[in-house]
Design a protein around this motif. Sequence first.
Motif, PDB file in Angstrom:
ATOM      1  N   UNK A 156       0.801  -1.216   0.000  1.00 47.45           N
ATOM      2  CA  UNK A 156       0.000   0.000   0.000  1.00 47.45           C
ATOM      3  C   UNK A 156       0.836   1.269   0.000  1.00 47.45           C
ATOM      4  N   UNK A 157       0.148   2.387   0.141  1.00 45.66           N
ATOM      5  CA  UNK A 157       0.752   3.714  -0.010  1.00 45.66           C
ATOM      6  C   UNK A 157       1.920   3.960   0.936  1.00 45.66           C
ATOM      7  N   UNK A 158       1.787   3.528   2.190  1.00 44.77           N
ATOM      8  CA  UNK A 158       2.817   3.792   3.200  1.00 44.77           C
ATOM      9  C   UNK A 158       3.832   2.656   3.327  1.00 44.77           C
ATOM     10  N   UNK A 159       3.625   1.585   2.574  1.00 48.03           N
ATOM     11  CA  UNK A 159       4.479   0.421   2.736  1.00 48.03           C
ATOM     12  C   UNK A 159       5.614   0.361   1.736  1.00 48.03           C
ATOM     13  N   UNK A 160       6.260  -0.800   1.692  1.00 45.65           N
ATOM     14  CA  UNK A 160       7.369  -1.038   0.783  1.00 45.65           C
ATOM     15  C   UNK A 160       6.881  -1.063  -0.659  1.00 45.65           C
ATOM     16  N   UNK A 161       7.563  -0.361  -1.524  1.00 48.40           N
ATOM     17  CA  UNK A 161       7.230  -0.364  -2.938  1.00 48.40           C
ATOM     18  C   UNK A 161       8.012  -1.468  -3.646  1.00 48.40           C
ATOM     19  N   UNK A 162       7.326  -2.217  -4.490  1.00 50.32           N
ATOM     20  CA  UNK A 162       7.943  -3.330  -5.190  1.00 50.32           C
ATOM     21  C   UNK A 162       8.347  -2.931  -6.605  1.00 50.32           C
TER      22      UNK A 162
ATOM     23  N   UNK B 121       6.498  -6.133 -11.686  1.00 50.01           N
ATOM     24  CA  UNK B 121       6.427  -7.579 -11.827  1.00 50.01           C
ATOM     25  C   UNK B 121       6.568  -8.347 -10.532  1.00 50.01           C
ATOM     26  N   UNK B 122       6.797  -7.652  -9.415  1.00 50.76           N
ATOM     27  CA  UNK B 122       6.951  -8.326  -8.123  1.00 50.76           C
ATOM     28  C   UNK B 122       5.647  -8.238  -7.330  1.00 50.76           C
ATOM     29  N   UNK B 123       5.215  -9.361  -6.819  1.00 46.19           N
ATOM     30  CA  UNK B 123       4.049  -9.442  -5.939  1.00 46.19           C
ATOM     31  C   UNK B 123       4.486 -10.120  -4.653  1.00 46.19           C
ATOM     32  N   UNK B 124       3.547 -10.392  -3.752  1.00 46.91           N
ATOM     33  CA  UNK B 124       3.911 -11.059  -2.514  1.00 46.91           C
ATOM     34  C   UNK B 124       2.840 -12.046  -2.083  1.00 46.91           C
ATOM     35  N   UNK B 125       3.312 -13.130  -1.475  1.00 50.36           N
ATOM     36  CA  UNK B 125       2.432 -14.050  -0.768  1.00 50.36           C
ATOM     37  C   UNK B 125       2.263 -13.484   0.633  1.00 50.36           C
ATOM     38  N   UNK B 126       1.010 -13.387   1.104  1.00 48.81           N
ATOM     39  CA  UNK B 126       0.725 -12.607   2.315  1.00 48.81           C
ATOM     40  C   UNK B 126      -0.225 -13.373   3.231  1.00 48.81           C
TER      41      UNK B 126
END
Length: 200
Positions: A143-149, A152-157
């Motif tokens: 999100x806006x305040x979090x880590x920017x990827x 092409x990068x996503x995350x398993x959450x």
Amino acid sequence: MGLFGKNRKEAWHKVVEEMGFQLVEGGLFKPDKMIGNLHNWTITLDTYTVSTGKSAATYTRIRAPYSAKDDFRFKIYQKGIFSNIGKLLGSQDVEIGIPSLDENFIIQGNDEAKMKTLFTHESIQKIIEGQDRIRLEVKEDDGFMGTKFPEGVKQLYFEDYGVIKDEKRLVALFYLFGEVLKKMSEMDAIENIDPQVTYK
């Protein structure tokens, strides 16, 4: 062990020792983190707190960034817990053909064949069935305040309410992440490399 059972630090230290992971001390404004590597992907566990002004709620989360080869997305959670949350845009509920999962979990995503392949994998199925609560999904970023990827990068959450101090559950969740990422790589949905993303 104190009056209210094992504390978080003690539990996390034991998990770190068992998994060969690293415990990173957080400090005043940052939480402690558990960081480790399974099947070429870096997995990070920490906590975060949401304040509403009058009260605060703490959550445990586990995240693992990966380089996506396609737009495969999914979310799985117990029926009755997050069932009232609206469906992901463009997703559908899928029955994968295993009664223990179909009857107790909602599985949503954008590729029915891939979801069936993923969640019928024996080790993944067993770990999910062993969880009292689970919410596991693919997310774009924090999100806006979090880590920017990178592109092409996503995350398993994974996320759950409270601070998880159950060592067996933590170990199981880490292995779940490793197995899901490995299977997604075998399905040619993700690259078999670590994208080298460092969370804030």
